[in-house]
Design a protein around this motif. Structure first.
Motif, PDB file in Angstrom:
ATOM      1  N   TYR A  45     -10.768   3.205 -17.633  1.00 15.76           N
ATOM      2  CA  TYR A  45     -11.723   4.395 -17.687  1.00 15.76           C
ATOM      3  C   TYR A  45     -13.133   3.865 -17.372  1.00 15.76           C
ATOM      4  O   TYR A  45     -14.162   3.914 -18.176  1.00 15.76           O
ATOM      5  N   TYR A  53      -8.963  10.246 -13.521  1.00 17.13           N
ATOM      6  CA  TYR A  53      -8.332  11.175 -14.433  1.00 17.13           C
ATOM      7  C   TYR A  53      -8.873  12.520 -14.381  1.00 17.13           C
ATOM      8  O   TYR A  53      -7.764  13.309 -14.659  1.00 17.13           O
ATOM      9  N   ILE A  56      -6.692  13.891 -11.765  1.00 24.15           N
ATOM     10  CA  ILE A  56      -5.117  14.302 -12.484  1.00 24.15           C
ATOM     11  C   ILE A  56      -5.056  15.407 -13.178  1.00 24.15           C
ATOM     12  O   ILE A  56      -4.105  15.977 -12.922  1.00 24.15           O
ATOM     13  N   TYR A  62       0.760  17.299 -13.288  1.00 27.57           N
ATOM     14  CA  TYR A  62       0.163  16.917 -14.400  1.00 27.57           C
ATOM     15  C   TYR A  62       0.108  18.042 -15.324  1.00 27.57           C
ATOM     16  O   TYR A  62      -1.162  18.647 -15.606  1.00 27.57           O
ATOM     17  N   GLY A 169      -5.033  15.212 -26.177  1.00 24.47           N
ATOM     18  CA  GLY A 169      -4.952  14.849 -24.646  1.00 24.47           C
ATOM     19  C   GLY A 169      -3.762  13.776 -24.775  1.00 24.47           C
ATOM     20  O   GLY A 169      -3.354  13.244 -23.863  1.00 24.47           O
ATOM     21  N   SER A 170      -2.768  13.672 -25.873  1.00 26.49           N
ATOM     22  CA  SER A 170      -1.939  13.029 -25.797  1.00 26.49           C
ATOM     23  C   SER A 170      -2.187  11.474 -25.711  1.00 26.49           C
ATOM     24  O   SER A 170      -1.338  10.503 -25.354  1.00 26.49           O
ATOM     25  N   SER A 171      -3.468  11.110 -26.054  1.00 21.96           N
ATOM     26  CA  SER A 171      -3.921   9.703 -25.894  1.00 21.96           C
ATOM     27  C   SER A 171      -3.393   8.849 -27.012  1.00 21.96           C
ATOM     28  O   SER A 171      -3.067   7.558 -26.357  1.00 21.96           O
ATOM     29  N   ASN A 174      -0.579   6.387 -25.571  1.00 16.59           N
ATOM     30  CA  ASN A 174      -0.691   5.041 -25.161  1.00 16.59           C
ATOM     31  C   ASN A 174      -0.617   3.830 -26.151  1.00 16.59           C
ATOM     32  O   ASN A 174      -0.404   2.610 -25.844  1.00 16.59           O
ATOM     33  N   TYR A 214       3.460  11.670 -13.644  1.00 15.92           N
ATOM     34  CA  TYR A 214       2.625  10.691 -13.472  1.00 15.92           C
ATOM     35  C   TYR A 214       3.041   9.896 -12.071  1.00 15.92           C
ATOM     36  O   TYR A 214       2.601   8.589 -11.867  1.00 15.92           O
ATOM     37  N   THR A 221      -2.668   9.791  -9.026  1.00 15.98           N
ATOM     38  CA  THR A 221      -2.397   8.676 -10.079  1.00 15.98           C
ATOM     39  C   THR A 221      -2.194   7.350  -9.637  1.00 15.98           C
ATOM     40  O   THR A 221      -2.601   6.380 -10.515  1.00 15.98           O
ATOM     41  N   PHE A 224      -5.487   6.087  -9.424  1.00 16.53           N
ATOM     42  CA  PHE A 224      -6.079   5.676 -10.919  1.00 16.53           C
ATOM     43  C   PHE A 224      -5.472   4.371 -11.526  1.00 16.53           C
ATOM     44  O   PHE A 224      -6.296   3.502 -11.945  1.00 16.53           O
ATOM     45  N   MET A 260       3.752   2.873 -16.494  1.00 15.41           N
ATOM     46  CA  MET A 260       3.283   2.670 -15.092  1.00 15.41           C
ATOM     47  C   MET A 260       3.208   1.351 -15.029  1.00 15.41           C
ATOM     48  O   MET A 260       2.821   0.514 -15.934  1.00 15.41           O
ATOM     49  N   GLU A 290       0.459   0.824 -18.259  1.00 19.51           N
ATOM     50  CA  GLU A 290       0.457   1.936 -19.232  1.00 19.51           C
ATOM     51  C   GLU A 290       1.803   2.283 -19.983  1.00 19.51           C
ATOM     52  O   GLU A 290       2.643   2.114 -19.232  1.00 19.51           O
ATOM     53  N   SER A 292       3.260   5.967 -21.931  1.00 19.49           N
ATOM     54  CA  SER A 292       2.754   7.195 -22.380  1.00 19.49           C
ATOM     55  C   SER A 292       3.759   7.657 -23.212  1.00 19.49           C
ATOM     56  O   SER A 292       4.746   8.353 -22.667  1.00 19.49           O
TER      57      SER A 292
HETATM   58  C1  AVJ Z   1      -5.039  10.024 -20.902  1.00 16.16           C
HETATM   59  C2  AVJ Z   1      -3.391   8.673 -21.928  1.00 16.16           C
HETATM   60  C3  AVJ Z   1      -2.978  11.006 -22.150  1.00 16.16           C
HETATM   61  O1  AVJ Z   1      -0.929   9.264 -20.726  1.00 16.16           O
HETATM   62  O2  AVJ Z   1      -0.811  10.943 -19.880  1.00 16.16           O
HETATM   63  C4  AVJ Z   1      -2.233  10.194 -16.743  1.00 16.16           C
HETATM   64  C5  AVJ Z   1      -3.398   8.917 -19.017  1.00 16.16           C
HETATM   65  N1  AVJ Z   1      -1.774   7.991 -17.065  1.00 16.16           N
HETATM   66  N2  AVJ Z   1      -1.784   9.877 -15.732  1.00 16.16           N
HETATM   67  C6  AVJ Z   1      -1.574  10.140 -20.278  1.00 16.16           C
HETATM   68  C7  AVJ Z   1      -2.489   9.047 -17.509  1.00 16.16           C
HETATM   69  C8  AVJ Z   1      -1.510   8.740 -16.129  1.00 16.16           C
HETATM   70  C9  AVJ Z   1      -3.052  10.082 -20.070  1.00 16.16           C
HETATM   71  N3  AVJ Z   1      -3.605   9.755 -21.331  1.00 16.16           N
END
Ligand code: AVJ
Length: 330
Positions: A45, A53, A56, A62, A169-171, A174, A214, A221, A224, A260, A290, A292
């Motif tokens: 980021y 993002y 995305i 998505y 945002g389902s963060s 991560n 994804y 993506t 990204f 990812m 990553e 998710s």
């Molecule tokens: C921001 C972590 C919620 O995991 O869906 C989107 C980031 N990575 N596409 C996710 C993300 C690839 C996203 N988050």
């Protein structure tokens, strides 16, 4: 230390950016010398990555962004009824576009309210916080630029009474299960009896839906994911030929998560000046960039229980792809 810059309706808390840079170098050095190479997803980021993002979130594949927005739009009044008396403290606020649906419900109540966005992207925070103040007359903003992962208690610096901690945002996806449980436990430890925790989280579903989300057809993506290599080149003197890596997204069924990776198309040696290392890749070797994690409702409830948080309300989008969960301290 965060630095409070007092304004009329805006207060800005900043972390020392110098610390930030050296942490990037340390994390890259650690991650790229591990047996399975890896990088923390928070480094996606920068300004460019934050832009990507946002792109995305507009992709047809998505769904998580739209699903959560759907919940906010449909249930804004119900959500407001539960949390309206509390300052809204949002971890990873991003461009705040989705959160606006909630803030609109606050504004319509015509009483003063406080929003406290916390984000790792300072450019994003500054631009959007100022705009919010123009759009919402009853709003006061306390914004914080920090890396909150691992220590949600930094938000104690905010001058608020009762609060709704929010992680949308389902963060949270991560984080590993253990990191997630720790994040909720640490959050719970700074919550008063009337405070709540709001969690927006993506639910388990068919890989036929998960994987394209994804690995989109337009390659946004992929851009990204690859952007983190550009960032290493720019900020750490890396010599990655970004074209020699390809984006990989897969569903790890055992771990219940999308992964990812960046896969090297050839054997190569990459000097990175600022970490004083040359990183070697075999053909097909990957950097894991990553996770998710995806959850069931029961897993979300169990996650809360580990932190002494009771799951008190659930809201779903029409397709039941996404969950907004409200927890209260036990
Ligand atoms: C921001 C972590 C919620 O995991 O869906 C989107 C980031 N990575 N596409 C996710 C993300 C690839 C996203 N988050």
């Amino acid at each position: 230390m965060p630095q409070g810059i007092a304004g009329d309706r805006l207060r800005f808390y900043r972390m020392n950016v110098q610390d930030h840079r050296s942490t990037f170098a340390q994390d890259v050095a650690r991650g790229l010398t591990a047996r399975q190479k890896w990088l923390p997803p928070k480094y996606f980021y920068d300004a460019r990555g934050s832009q990507l993002y946002e792109q995305i979130c507009e992709l047809p594949e998505y769904y998580p962004y739209r699903a959560e927005r759907d919940i906010f739009i449909t249930y804004a009044a119900e959500i407001y009824a539960e949390i309206g008396r509390l300052a809204l403290v949002e971890f990873g606020s991003g461009n705040m576009a989705k959160t606006r649906h909630l803030l609109t419900a606050y504004e319509q109540a015509e009483t003063p309210f406080t929003y406290c966005p916390v984000d790792i992207s300072d450019t994003m925070l500054e631009a959007t916080a100022a705009q919010l103040l123009e759009d919402y007359r009853h709003l006061t903003v306390q914004a914080m630029h920090t890396d909150f992962a691992g220590h949600p208690e930094v938000v104690q610096a905010f001058q608020v009474e009762k609060k709704a901690l929010a992680f949308f945002g389902s963060s949270l996806g991560n984080f590993t299960q253990e990191e997630s449980a720790a994040f909720l436990r640490q959050s719970a430890s700074i919550m008063g009896p009337e405070d709540v925790f709001l969690l927006g989280i993506d639910l388990k579903k068919s890989p036929a839906i998960l994987v394209p989300a994804y690995d989109d057809a337009q390659g946004v993506t992929a851009a990204f994911n690859l952007n983190v290599l550009h960032r290493i080149n720019r900020e750490l003197g890396g010599q990655f030929d970004v074209q020699s890596f390809e984006h990989v997204a897969l569903y790890n069924d055992e771990k219940g998560r999308i992964e990812m990776h960046l896969r090297s198309r050839k054997a190569q040696h990459i000097p990175i000046t600022k970490i004083e290392q040359v990183v070697s890749f075999q053909t097909g070797e990957t950097i894991h960039t990553e996770n998710s994690c995806k959850y069931t409702v029961d897993e979300v409830r169990a996650l809360g229980e580990q932190a002494n948080l009771d799951l008190r309300r659930t809201w779903f989008d029409r397709q039941r792809y996404f969950l907004l969960a409200l927890f209260r301290p036990r």
